[in-house]
Motif scaffolding. Structure first.
Motif, PDB file in Angstrom:
ATOM      1  N   ARG A 180     -10.643 -13.052  -2.381  1.00  0.00           N
ATOM      2  CA  ARG A 180     -11.642 -12.582  -1.428  1.00  0.00           C
ATOM      3  C   ARG A 180     -11.196 -11.276  -0.784  1.00  0.00           C
ATOM      4  N   PRO A 181     -12.103 -10.281  -0.648  1.00  0.00           N
ATOM      5  CA  PRO A 181     -11.726  -9.030   0.009  1.00  0.00           C
ATOM      6  C   PRO A 181     -11.212  -9.284   1.424  1.00  0.00           C
ATOM      7  N   ARG A 219     -14.505  -1.914   6.987  1.00  0.00           N
ATOM      8  CA  ARG A 219     -14.345  -1.878   5.537  1.00  0.00           C
ATOM      9  C   ARG A 219     -13.434  -3.014   5.083  1.00  0.00           C
ATOM     10  N   THR A 220     -13.452  -3.290   3.800  1.00  0.00           N
ATOM     11  CA  THR A 220     -12.596  -4.313   3.221  1.00  0.00           C
ATOM     12  C   THR A 220     -11.890  -3.760   1.994  1.00  0.00           C
ATOM     13  N   THR A 221     -10.862  -4.464   1.574  1.00  0.00           N
ATOM     14  CA  THR A 221     -10.195  -4.113   0.331  1.00  0.00           C
ATOM     15  C   THR A 221     -11.145  -4.341  -0.831  1.00  0.00           C
ATOM     16  N   ALA A 222     -10.925  -3.628  -1.912  1.00  0.00           N
ATOM     17  CA  ALA A 222     -11.803  -3.753  -3.073  1.00  0.00           C
ATOM     18  C   ALA A 222     -10.966  -3.700  -4.326  1.00  0.00           C
ATOM     19  N   GLY A 223     -11.485  -4.284  -5.393  1.00  0.00           N
ATOM     20  CA  GLY A 223     -10.824  -4.206  -6.680  1.00  0.00           C
ATOM     21  C   GLY A 223      -9.593  -5.064  -6.795  1.00  0.00           C
ATOM     22  N   GLU A 224      -9.432  -6.047  -5.912  1.00  0.00           N
ATOM     23  CA  GLU A 224      -8.295  -6.935  -5.968  1.00  0.00           C
ATOM     24  C   GLU A 224      -8.745  -8.360  -6.235  1.00  0.00           C
ATOM     25  N   ARG A 282     -10.321  -7.763   5.307  1.00  0.00           N
ATOM     26  CA  ARG A 282     -10.761  -6.734   6.241  1.00  0.00           C
ATOM     27  C   ARG A 282      -9.648  -5.711   6.487  1.00  0.00           C
TER      28      ARG A 282
END
Length: 238
Positions: free
Chosen positions: A199-200, A191-196, A202
């Motif tokens: 670039r996302p 998964r990756t970070t989101a909503g930031e 890991r």
């Protein structure tokens, strides 16, 4: 000769990108009004670890998941003006630690940056110094840095832990390479970070390794993460 036994706790977390220590302000003599580590007397039929957990909860309201290990025993004859008192110290590392709530014989409880601490009662300055050095050393040889992180974290968040505990900036690219090449240190979640912004990144969890091979050595001001690694361009993959 008779003596009593206490427990004291060096409780560390990362707050505002700085290594922080949980302190209480004593409400009773001796050293009334002074800052100290959380702790207290061990009850007659109480295990040492149980006493440490109880005192931490009673004096600060802090509990929950985290790393807890025995740090050492301190028994200098004049360490406590009340008499012959031997203390067993524990080291606790907490991620995302809550605001403490003073209780029991603590008039106040608060997180204080390690870099700017007030004078401490008893021999607590020595105990705290030993606890911080234990944490710094164990970050070299074990995945203990992940104890400061949430269950899922980015390499950038892990690097910030090392920087806070070691009190030194680290090169982004070298750190990312070192972590990625150390077997069992971290495990990708997929998964990756989101909503930031940007670039996302890991997300990882702690891997199965108990020891880091090779270790993440503190060597000097220009190379803090192992031989053969030098300051270089930033790595934007973390």
């Amino acid at each position: 000769m008779t003596f009593t036994v206490t427990v004291d706790l060096v409780v560390l977390t990362i707050r505002d990108a700085a290594l922080s220590v949980l302190l209480i302000r004593r409400a009773v003599p001796p050293f009334e009004g002074d800052y100290a580590l959380p702790g207290g007397f061990v009850l007659e039929h109480e295990d040492l670890l149980d006493a440490a957990v109880r005192e931490l909860q009673e004096e600060t309201g802090v509990g929950g998941a985290g790393h807890l290990e025995q740090l050492g025993t301190y028994g200098t004859p004049d360490r406590d003006p009340r008499g012959r008192v031997v203390t067993v110290a524990y080291l606790a590392l907490l991620p995302d630690a809550p605001a403490p709530q003073a209780g029991s014989d603590a008039a106040a409880a608060e997180w204080r940056p390690f870099a700017s601490l007030p004078p401490l009662a008893f021999d607590h300055a020595r105990i705290l110094a030993d606890g911080v050095e234990r944490a710094r050393a164990k970050l070299e040889y074990s995945p203990l840095a992940t104890a400061f992180c949430p269950p899922e974290f980015t390499i950038a968040e892990l690097r910030q832990v090392y920087e806070a505990v070691w009190a030194t900036p680290l090169d982004l690219r070298n750190f990312h390479r070192k972590v990625s090449k150390t077997p069992g240190f971290v495990t990708p979640t997929g998964r990756t970070t989101a909503g930031e912004r940007g670039r996302p990144a890991r997300l990882f969890t702690r891997g199965p390794a108990e020891f880091l091979v090779p270790p993440m050595l503190r060597i000097g001001p220009d190379d803090h993460i192992g031989p053969g690694h030098h300051i270089g361009p930033e790595d934007h993959e973390d």
